[in-house]
Design a protein around this motif. Structure first.
Motif, PDB file in Angstrom:
ATOM      1  N   THR A  29       0.808  -1.215   0.000  1.00 30.66           N
ATOM      2  CA  THR A  29       0.000   0.000   0.000  1.00 30.66           C
ATOM      3  C   THR A  29       0.842   1.264   0.000  1.00 30.66           C
ATOM      4  O   THR A  29       0.315   2.354  -0.240  1.00 30.66           O
ATOM      5  N   THR A  30       2.133   1.141   0.297  1.00 28.21           N
ATOM      6  CA  THR A  30       2.974   2.333   0.416  1.00 28.21           C
ATOM      7  C   THR A  30       4.101   2.412  -0.605  1.00 28.21           C
ATOM      8  O   THR A  30       4.601   3.502  -0.886  1.00 28.21           O
ATOM      9  N   ALA A  31       4.529   1.279  -1.160  1.00 26.56           N
ATOM     10  CA  ALA A  31       5.692   1.282  -2.049  1.00 26.56           C
ATOM     11  C   ALA A  31       5.420   2.100  -3.304  1.00 26.56           C
ATOM     12  O   ALA A  31       4.393   1.943  -3.956  1.00 26.56           O
ATOM     13  N   GLY A  32       6.374   2.962  -3.639  1.00 26.57           N
ATOM     14  CA  GLY A  32       6.269   3.735  -4.869  1.00 26.57           C
ATOM     15  C   GLY A  32       7.189   3.220  -5.945  1.00 26.57           C
ATOM     16  O   GLY A  32       7.036   3.536  -7.122  1.00 26.57           O
ATOM     17  N   LEU A  33       8.174   2.416  -5.533  1.00 33.51           N
ATOM     18  CA  LEU A  33       9.130   1.837  -6.473  1.00 33.51           C
ATOM     19  C   LEU A  33       9.666   0.550  -5.867  1.00 33.51           C
ATOM     20  O   LEU A  33       9.980   0.501  -4.677  1.00 33.51           O
ATOM     21  N   ARG A  34       9.758  -0.496  -6.685  1.00 30.35           N
ATOM     22  CA  ARG A  34      10.305  -1.772  -6.220  1.00 30.35           C
ATOM     23  C   ARG A  34      11.581  -2.077  -6.989  1.00 30.35           C
ATOM     24  O   ARG A  34      11.579  -2.067  -8.215  1.00 30.35           O
ATOM     25  N   VAL A  35      12.649  -2.332  -6.252  1.00 30.41           N
ATOM     26  CA  VAL A  35      13.930  -2.711  -6.832  1.00 30.41           C
ATOM     27  C   VAL A  35      14.145  -4.192  -6.553  1.00 30.41           C
ATOM     28  O   VAL A  35      14.074  -4.631  -5.402  1.00 30.41           O
ATOM     29  N   LEU A  36      14.392  -4.963  -7.600  1.00 24.92           N
ATOM     30  CA  LEU A  36      14.643  -6.391  -7.455  1.00 24.92           C
ATOM     31  C   LEU A  36      16.101  -6.669  -7.812  1.00 24.92           C
ATOM     32  O   LEU A  36      16.550  -6.307  -8.898  1.00 24.92           O
ATOM     33  N   VAL A  68       0.434  -4.292  -7.416  1.00 19.11           N
ATOM     34  CA  VAL A  68       0.193  -2.851  -7.386  1.00 19.11           C
ATOM     35  C   VAL A  68       0.903  -2.221  -8.576  1.00 19.11           C
ATOM     36  O   VAL A  68       1.944  -2.697  -9.019  1.00 19.11           O
ATOM     37  N   ASP A  69       0.323  -1.169  -9.089  1.00 19.54           N
ATOM     38  CA  ASP A  69       0.857  -0.520 -10.290  1.00 19.54           C
ATOM     39  C   ASP A  69       1.964   0.465  -9.913  1.00 19.54           C
ATOM     40  O   ASP A  69       1.729   1.674  -9.804  1.00 19.54           O
ATOM     41  N   VAL A  70       3.165  -0.065  -9.671  1.00 19.76           N
ATOM     42  CA  VAL A  70       4.327   0.780  -9.383  1.00 19.76           C
ATOM     43  C   VAL A  70       5.480   0.302 -10.246  1.00 19.76           C
ATOM     44  O   VAL A  70       5.527  -0.861 -10.650  1.00 19.76           O
ATOM     45  N   PRO A  71       6.428   1.190 -10.557  1.00 28.72           N
ATOM     46  CA  PRO A  71       7.579   0.786 -11.372  1.00 28.72           C
ATOM     47  C   PRO A  71       8.416  -0.291 -10.683  1.00 28.72           C
ATOM     48  O   PRO A  71       8.555  -0.303  -9.459  1.00 28.72           O
ATOM     49  N   VAL A  72       8.960  -1.204 -11.484  1.00 31.04           N
ATOM     50  CA  VAL A  72       9.846  -2.255 -11.001  1.00 31.04           C
ATOM     51  C   VAL A  72      11.184  -2.121 -11.720  1.00 31.04           C
ATOM     52  O   VAL A  72      11.231  -2.091 -12.953  1.00 31.04           O
ATOM     53  N   LYS A  73      12.268  -2.003 -10.961  1.00 29.13           N
ATOM     54  CA  LYS A  73      13.605  -1.888 -11.524  1.00 29.13           C
ATOM     55  C   LYS A  73      14.419  -3.137 -11.171  1.00 29.13           C
ATOM     56  O   LYS A  73      14.343  -3.631 -10.046  1.00 29.13           O
ATOM     57  N   ILE A  74      15.198  -3.627 -12.129  1.00 27.67           N
ATOM     58  CA  ILE A  74      16.021  -4.816 -11.920  1.00 27.67           C
ATOM     59  C   ILE A  74      17.488  -4.401 -11.803  1.00 27.67           C
ATOM     60  O   ILE A  74      17.990  -3.625 -12.619  1.00 27.67           O
ATOM     61  N   ILE A  75      18.158  -4.902 -10.769  1.00 23.80           N
ATOM     62  CA  ILE A  75      19.607  -4.714 -10.641  1.00 23.80           C
ATOM     63  C   ILE A  75      20.250  -6.096 -10.746  1.00 23.80           C
ATOM     64  O   ILE A  75      19.991  -6.974  -9.914  1.00 23.80           O
ATOM     65  N   ASP A  76      21.042  -6.309 -11.777  1.00 23.41           N
ATOM     66  CA  ASP A  76      21.734  -7.581 -11.957  1.00 23.41           C
ATOM     67  C   ASP A  76      23.061  -7.549 -11.220  1.00 23.41           C
ATOM     68  O   ASP A  76      23.902  -6.665 -11.462  1.00 23.41           O
ATOM     69  N   ASN A  77      23.255  -8.507 -10.368  1.00 21.12           N
ATOM     70  CA  ASN A  77      24.476  -8.611  -9.578  1.00 21.12           C
ATOM     71  C   ASN A  77      25.112  -9.955  -9.912  1.00 21.12           C
ATOM     72  O   ASN A  77      24.532 -11.008  -9.634  1.00 21.12           O
ATOM     73  N   PHE A  78      26.271  -9.941 -10.505  1.00 22.58           N
ATOM     74  CA  PHE A  78      26.908 -11.178 -10.959  1.00 22.58           C
ATOM     75  C   PHE A  78      27.989 -11.662 -10.019  1.00 22.58           C
ATOM     76  O   PHE A  78      28.755 -12.558 -10.340  1.00 22.58           O
ATOM     77  N   THR A  79      28.074 -11.090  -8.843  1.00 24.26           N
ATOM     78  CA  THR A  79      29.063 -11.528  -7.864  1.00 24.26           C
ATOM     79  C   THR A  79      28.467 -12.578  -6.972  1.00 24.26           C
ATOM     80  O   THR A  79      27.287 -12.916  -7.054  1.00 24.26           O
ATOM     81  N   ASN A  80      29.259 -13.094  -6.074  1.00 21.22           N
ATOM     82  CA  ASN A  80      28.780 -14.097  -5.138  1.00 21.22           C
ATOM     83  C   ASN A  80      28.333 -13.495  -3.820  1.00 21.22           C
ATOM     84  O   ASN A  80      28.047 -14.221  -2.880  1.00 21.22           O
ATOM     85  N   ARG A  81      28.282 -12.170  -3.728  1.00 21.41           N
ATOM     86  CA  ARG A  81      27.864 -11.521  -2.486  1.00 21.41           C
ATOM     87  C   ARG A  81      26.545 -10.812  -2.702  1.00 21.41           C
ATOM     88  O   ARG A  81      26.260 -10.340  -3.755  1.00 21.41           O
TER      89      ARG A  81
END
Length: 222
Positions: free
Chosen positions: A179-186, A209-222
């Motif tokens: 109900t509060t998120a304005g942006l979701r980062v995955l 919910v209709d909010v922007p979703v951004k993807i961050i690709d992390n190719f490390t092991n951490r």
């Protein structure tokens, strides 16, 4: 979103604890150094989103160990560096490790079921140098049935006092702060989460919910 004078509200917000700086560790510092330009660009995008009233950013991952907590911390610090009043929330009740990642002692706290602004503020830790206020929501003694409700309520309180509230979510949880998120980062580590799984997860998040979703690709092991 209700109009709020955030600058005035953040000045009035009094965290229960203050320290000179967080001890974020080598991993965060390496990320900040290597991705300085990218973090600056991401901060600009988030600031514009906040200007549209989307002040809550959730950071999630499908699996544990994909870099979600590190991303949440470096985004919070980058936004603070850009001049934002930032609250950083540990919402991973299953494994509350953000306090440790910030160099703090992890201690369980108490909070009432219908808690007030004062209870949230008293549990917060403000870093003067980092200009980030940390709320260890996941370290509170809360029953499993009340965890997501407690997180949602805490975020509702904090967004009235900060330009940006960044929430570190448990792995695989796409329903928190709906109900509060304005942006979701995955955050995804491609060695752990295949493209097909990511696509299904993004579809589920977008269906809530209709909010922007951004993807961050992390190719490390951490």
């Amino acid at each position: 979103v209700e109009s709020v004078d955030i600058e005035a509200e953040s000045e009035k917000f009094r965290a229960g604890w203050e320290l000179d700086r967080f001890r974020v560790g080598e991993v965060c510092e390496r990320v900040e150094e290597a991705l300085a330009d990218e973090l600056s660009s991401a901060s600009g995008q988030l600031i514009r989103a906040c200007g549209d009233g989307r002040r809550v950013v959730t950071v999630g991952s499908w699996n544990r160990g994909e870099g979600r907590t590190t991303v949440a911390i470096v985004l919070a610090r980058a936004l603070a560096e850009a001049g934002c009043a930032v609250a950083l929330v540990d919402g991973d009740f299953e494994n509350p490790e953000m306090a440790t990642a910030l160099g703090l002692a992890a201690e369980n706290g108490e909070i009432s079921r219908d808690f007030s602004y004062e209870e949230v503020a008293n549990s917060c830790v403000k870093s003067i140098e980092d200009r980030v206020t940390f709320f260890p929501c996941a370290a509170l003694n809360v029953s499993p049935d009340d965890r997501m409700r407690t997180l949602d309520r805490a975020v509702e309180v904090l967004q009235q006092h900060f330009d940006v509230v960044i929430v570190d979510l448990p792995p695989g949880r796409s329903d928190a702060c709906h109900t509060t998120a304005g942006l979701r980062v995955l955050v995804r580590n491609a060695t752990q989460t295949p493209e097909e799984t990511l696509s299904r997860w993004v579809s589920r998040v977008e269906s809530l919910v209709d909010v922007p979703v951004k993807i961050i690709d992390n190719f490390t092991n951490r």
